[in-house]
Design a protein around this motif. Structure first.
Motif, mmCIF file in Angstrom:
data_model
loop_
_atom_site.group_PDB
_atom_site.id
_atom_site.type_symbol
_atom_site.label_atom_id
_atom_site.label_comp_id
_atom_site.label_asym_id
_atom_site.label_seq_id
_atom_site.Cartn_x
_atom_site.Cartn_y
_atom_site.Cartn_z
ATOM 1 N N LEU A 308 0.809 -1.216 0.000
ATOM 2 C CA LEU A 308 0.000 0.000 0.000
ATOM 3 C C LEU A 308 0.845 1.270 0.000
ATOM 4 N N THR A 309 1.956 1.268 0.730
ATOM 5 C CA THR A 309 2.765 2.478 0.893
ATOM 6 C C THR A 309 3.239 3.080 -0.426
ATOM 7 N N PRO A 310 3.724 2.283 -1.407
ATOM 8 C CA PRO A 310 4.164 2.893 -2.669
ATOM 9 C C PRO A 310 3.077 3.652 -3.412
ATOM 10 N N THR A 311 1.808 3.371 -3.126
ATOM 11 C CA THR A 311 0.716 4.083 -3.794
ATOM 12 C C THR A 311 0.444 5.430 -3.151
ATOM 13 N N GLY A 312 1.127 5.729 -2.027
ATOM 14 C CA GLY A 312 0.886 6.989 -1.335
ATOM 15 C C GLY A 312 -0.397 6.987 -0.536
ATOM 16 N N LYS A 313 -0.876 5.796 -0.167
ATOM 17 C CA LYS A 313 -2.143 5.669 0.555
ATOM 18 C C LYS A 313 -1.917 4.959 1.885
ATOM 19 N N THR A 314 -2.884 5.140 2.784
ATOM 20 C CA THR A 314 -2.881 4.440 4.070
ATOM 21 C C THR A 314 -4.306 3.980 4.367
ATOM 22 N N PRO A 315 -4.514 2.854 5.078
ATOM 23 C CA PRO A 315 -5.869 2.346 5.310
ATOM 24 C C PRO A 315 -6.760 3.353 6.033
ATOM 25 N N ALA A 316 -8.007 3.447 5.579
ATOM 26 C CA ALA A 316 -9.014 4.288 6.230
ATOM 27 C C ALA A 316 -10.272 3.480 6.514
ATOM 28 N N GLY A 317 -10.162 2.157 6.426
ATOM 29 C CA GLY A 317 -11.281 1.272 6.702
ATOM 30 C C GLY A 317 -10.834 -0.166 6.553
ATOM 31 N N PRO A 318 -11.695 -1.116 6.892
ATOM 32 C CA PRO A 318 -11.344 -2.534 6.732
ATOM 33 C C PRO A 318 -11.135 -2.891 5.263
ATOM 34 N N LEU A 319 -10.342 -3.940 5.029
ATOM 35 C CA LEU A 319 -10.115 -4.467 3.680
ATOM 36 C C LEU A 319 -11.060 -5.654 3.481
ATOM 37 N N PHE A 320 -12.029 -5.508 2.564
ATOM 38 C CA PHE A 320 -13.051 -6.522 2.331
ATOM 39 C C PHE A 320 -12.675 -7.385 1.127
ATOM 40 N N VAL A 376 -17.750 -1.146 -9.660
ATOM 41 C CA VAL A 376 -17.048 -2.407 -9.434
ATOM 42 C C VAL A 376 -16.509 -2.946 -10.751
ATOM 43 N N PRO A 377 -15.183 -2.940 -10.952
ATOM 44 C CA PRO A 377 -14.625 -3.551 -12.167
ATOM 45 C C PRO A 377 -14.808 -5.061 -12.156
ATOM 46 N N HIS A 378 -14.430 -5.703 -11.066
ATOM 47 C CA HIS A 378 -14.739 -7.100 -10.803
ATOM 48 C C HIS A 378 -14.454 -7.370 -9.326
ATOM 49 N N LEU A 379 -15.032 -8.433 -8.803
ATOM 50 C CA LEU A 379 -14.985 -8.694 -7.370
ATOM 51 C C LEU A 379 -13.641 -9.263 -6.943
ATOM 52 N N SER A 380 -13.102 -8.715 -5.879
ATOM 53 C CA SER A 380 -11.876 -9.222 -5.245
ATOM 54 C C SER A 380 -11.740 -8.478 -3.914
ATOM 55 N N ALA A 381 -10.574 -7.885 -3.641
ATOM 56 C CA ALA A 381 -10.354 -7.182 -2.369
ATOM 57 C C ALA A 381 -10.456 -5.677 -2.577
ATOM 58 N N PHE A 382 -11.257 -5.004 -1.720
ATOM 59 C CA PHE A 382 -11.462 -3.564 -1.774
ATOM 60 C C PHE A 382 -11.302 -2.975 -0.372
ATOM 61 N N GLY A 383 -10.799 -1.750 -0.294
ATOM 62 C CA GLY A 383 -10.714 -1.072 0.997
ATOM 63 C C GLY A 383 -10.611 0.433 0.823
ATOM 64 N N VAL A 384 -11.231 1.181 1.739
ATOM 65 C CA VAL A 384 -11.144 2.646 1.717
ATOM 66 C C VAL A 384 -9.747 3.061 2.173
ATOM 67 N N VAL A 385 -9.144 4.003 1.443
ATOM 68 C CA VAL A 385 -7.806 4.482 1.782
ATOM 69 C C VAL A 385 -7.799 6.007 1.828
ATOM 70 N N LEU A 386 -6.749 6.532 2.458
ATOM 71 C CA LEU A 386 -6.574 7.966 2.650
ATOM 72 C C LEU A 386 -5.203 8.344 2.129
ATOM 73 N N ASP A 387 -5.081 9.526 1.518
ATOM 74 C CA ASP A 387 -3.775 9.988 1.081
ATOM 75 C C ASP A 387 -2.839 10.107 2.273
#
Length: 667
Positions: A308-320, A376-387
């Motif tokens: 996640l770190t290389p994308t410049g993001k940090t978790p802001a919710g659970p990863l579903f 939804v492009p297709h189902l897999s893992a999704f999670g809210v992130v914050l800059d």
């Protein structure tokens, strides 16, 4: 000139107006494309690109700041070129900045867009006197972009091409645009730039293709041809049907409670959706926008911060992790914990999508007070992130404070309350499972918390509070540890607990009753028989907790015949430690080979663990990933298979011996 600007505002002034938002919102990918385009246009030269704008030690925000400042110094023509290039690279961002209606050339004037409209036709279109078709599209633009479906938009494009409003080469790039929102923005902006007659044609086609959407946009009364004189009348029955359709669209989502399975502290949810519509999970807060009848399975898995770190993001919710038919879900609404104030000041939320070996950041279609909405492009893992840049600043979030009462320690004459400070979008059921040997104390848990703020807990009735102070971290599992532990004398019946921030401001206060906590029921022979008779309905029965038993208690032997979802609650030794002890016996080379085989190891139709999750995983991380993916039974089987492949049969025997010892010691 663009009708969105004042007549006297220059392109340079327009860039000055949007400068701050542009710097914070533009992505690194779009910025790089924008600079390349400006170099090819001769607005920037290669030296400016290399040494002043795209130096590697600068972050995206610094680069964006240098780009826009440099262009503004080059005059109005350069600014106008940058606006046009930004529109073509990121139409959604251009719209958010108010630049989506930029003119097709700097010399365009207002008069080119506003033609007179026949009064009789205006009344049939629902236009006020003097309003043009161009301004009518301007009025409905925002609603059109968010509501139009991809199917309707594709048909609308075909009709506009066949009428000569658009040509093939204008249509082709839009077909490759990833999101419906971006495509809709391109279409409506291009048609508006072509003048009033083009706008009239688009309105006419939209009414024919999607009369319901046209009605919602206030365009439902348009005639089939501009020469028609008779006004369209809708009979009362048809009007009532239309109104019911509109009410169906805007009604809130239906609430459902999924079937729950738990194994080795890992919870999974299942639900069979009856058909199209919006459905909200009562346990996780997830909202599913369904296109058809389908059965979905979903669960919360562990974030891999190294990816996640290389994308410049940090978790802001659970990863579903969500699984089901690919075309069954149109959109997903993920719960967030940001406050209204934070959203109004400029949201930095997005949704990250992990798919096979790829990681992509999805731009939200919409951010409400409680949810982030994405296609939804297709189902897999999704999670809210914050800059990450946003996360570095201390900001207030919507939090929750949860209390769990441990079983009393009679020897120490004490009882303990575990207090957890968590973001509000962490599901309560997930935390309860982590603390299933304690009793949940139901209190009003909602509060406002500040990221990285230090908090203290105060209670006059307490014997001790540990630690004295603690920092609030944004934790989204899989482990939810106590932030504070409060010790009470065994005979304490009630207490008042207060949480304060580092300025001694009270953020939460509640009276708790330490005597009225319900105990978990013990499974008896009568309700055991009832469980067996219920058959398939067991999957919809809430998990049953087996109470403490003696070694010679017949209820223990009955537990061997319990359905699987009840068996999982029988007390066992920590599975994580057991699997971890095996991995710790592997040397560096064997552990690397173990992870290599694990990338392709499936079990019971469960897909293997993703490569990016294993790339930097240590031994503890591998254990957590195996338990999350395969659950305990599958994790043991998979571990045995791989140990055989790397010729460590000694560890296979050790693992089997420990599993046998576990049950024998329990018996």
């Amino acid at each position: 000139m663009n009708v969105g600007w004042s007549v006297t505002m220059s392109a340079e002034e327009e860039l000055e107006r949007v400068q701050k938002k542009f710097v914070w919102r533009v992505s690194n990918e779009v910025l790089a494309q924008l600079v390349e385009a400006l170099v090819s246009d001769g607005v920037l030269n290669h030296w400016e690109k290399k040494y002043m704008i795209l130096e590697e030690d600068r972050n995206t925000h610094e680069k964006a700041h240098h780009v826009i400042k440099t262009i503004m110094k080059k005059g109005d023509k350069a600014c106008w070129t940058m606006i046009e290039r930004l529109k073509s690279r990121d139409p959604l961002l251009s719209s958010e900045l108010g630049l989506s209606s930029a003119p097709s050339s700097p010399s365009d004037s207002m008069s080119g867009h506003h033609k007179s409209v026949d009064p009789s036709l205006s009344s049939k279109l629902g236009l006020s006197s003097g309003r043009s078709y161009y301004s009518e599209l301007e009025r409905v633009k925002k609603e059109f972009v968010w509501r139009v479906s991809n199917k309707v938009l594709t048909q609308l494009l075909d009709d506009l091409v066949s009428d000569g409003v658009l040509d093939y080469w204008e249509k082709k790039p839009w077909e490759e645009t990833k999101t419906t929102v971006s495509k809709a923005l391109c279409v409506i902006d291009t048609v508006r730039r072509k003048g009033d007659e083009a706008c009239r044609t688009m309105i006419k086609h939209l009414q024919t293709i999607d009369p319901l959407l046209s009605s919602e946009l206030g365009l439902s009364s348009a005639p089939s041809s501009p020469s028609g004189d008779s006004q369209v009348k809708l009979d009362p029955e048809a009007a009532a049907t239309k109104m019911m359709q509109v009410m169906e669209v805007i009604k809130p989502p239906s609430c459902f409670t999924p079937a729950v399975q738990t194994e080795s502290e890992q919870i999974s949810y299942r639900f069979s959706f009856p058909g199209p519509g919006l459905f909200q999970c009562s346990l996780t807060g997830l909202v599913f926008d369904m296109t058809q009848e389908a059965k979905l399975q979903y669960r919360i898995i562990q974030w891999d911060e190294s990816v996640l770190t290389p994308t410049g993001k940090t978790p802001a919710g659970p990863l579903f992790d969500i699984k089901g038919p690919e075309d069954a879900v149109r959109q997903l609404h993920f719960p967030h914990c940001e406050t209204k104030e934070a959203l109004h000041s400029g949201s930095f939320l997005s949704v990250i999508h992990f798919s096979d070996d790829e990681t992509s950041v999805l731009k939200p279609l919409k951010i409400t007070d409680t949810h982030v909405v994405v296609e939804v492009p297709h189902l897999s893992a999704f999670g809210v992130v914050l800059d990450l840049i946003k996360d570095l600043r201390k900001t207030t979030i919507r939090g929750q404070i949860l209390l769990f009462l441990r079983k009393p320690n009679a020897e120490a004459n004490k009882k303990y309350v575990d207090m957890l400070l968590l973001p509000r979008n962490v599901p309560l059921l997930e935390v309860k499972e982590q603390h299933r040997n304690s009793d949940y104390i139901s209190v009003a848990s909602n509060c406002k918390l500040i990221r990285d703020e230090t908090y203290t807990v105060h209670c006059e009735a307490a014997m001790k509070r540990q630690p004295n102070k603690a920092k609030f971290d944004m934790e989204f599992g899989p482990n939810y540890h106590a932030t504070f532990v409060i010790d009470f004398a065994l005979n304490t019946e009630e207490a008042t607990i207060t949480v304060q921030d580092q300025r001694n401001t009270e953020v939460w206060k509640h009276d708790i009753d330490l005597t009225a906590v319900p105990r978990s029921p013990l499974v008896s022979s009568s309700n055991l028989q009832e469980l067996h008779q219920s058959g398939d309905s067991l999957e919809r029965t809430p998990p049953v907790t087996i109470g403490p038993v003696q070694r010679n208690d017949s209820l223990f032997f009955l537990s061997w015949f319990l359905p699987r979802h009840v068996q999982r609650s029988v007390p066992r030794r920590d599975d994580r430690n057991q699997l971890l002890s095996i991995l710790e016996d592997l040397n560096g080379e064997d552990f690397a080979n173990f992870k290599w085989y694990l990338r392709s190891e499936s079990w019971n139709n469960i897909e293997p663990i993703k490569v990016h999750q294993l790339s930097r995983a240590e031994r503890r991380d591998v254990v957590d990933l195996m338990l999350q993916t395969y659950e305990i039974t599958g994790a043991v089987k998979v571990m045995e298979r791989i140990l055989k492949k790397i010729r460590r049969n000694d560890l296979v025997e050790k693992l089997r011996a420990e599993r046998r010892t576990e049950w024998c010691s329990f018996l």
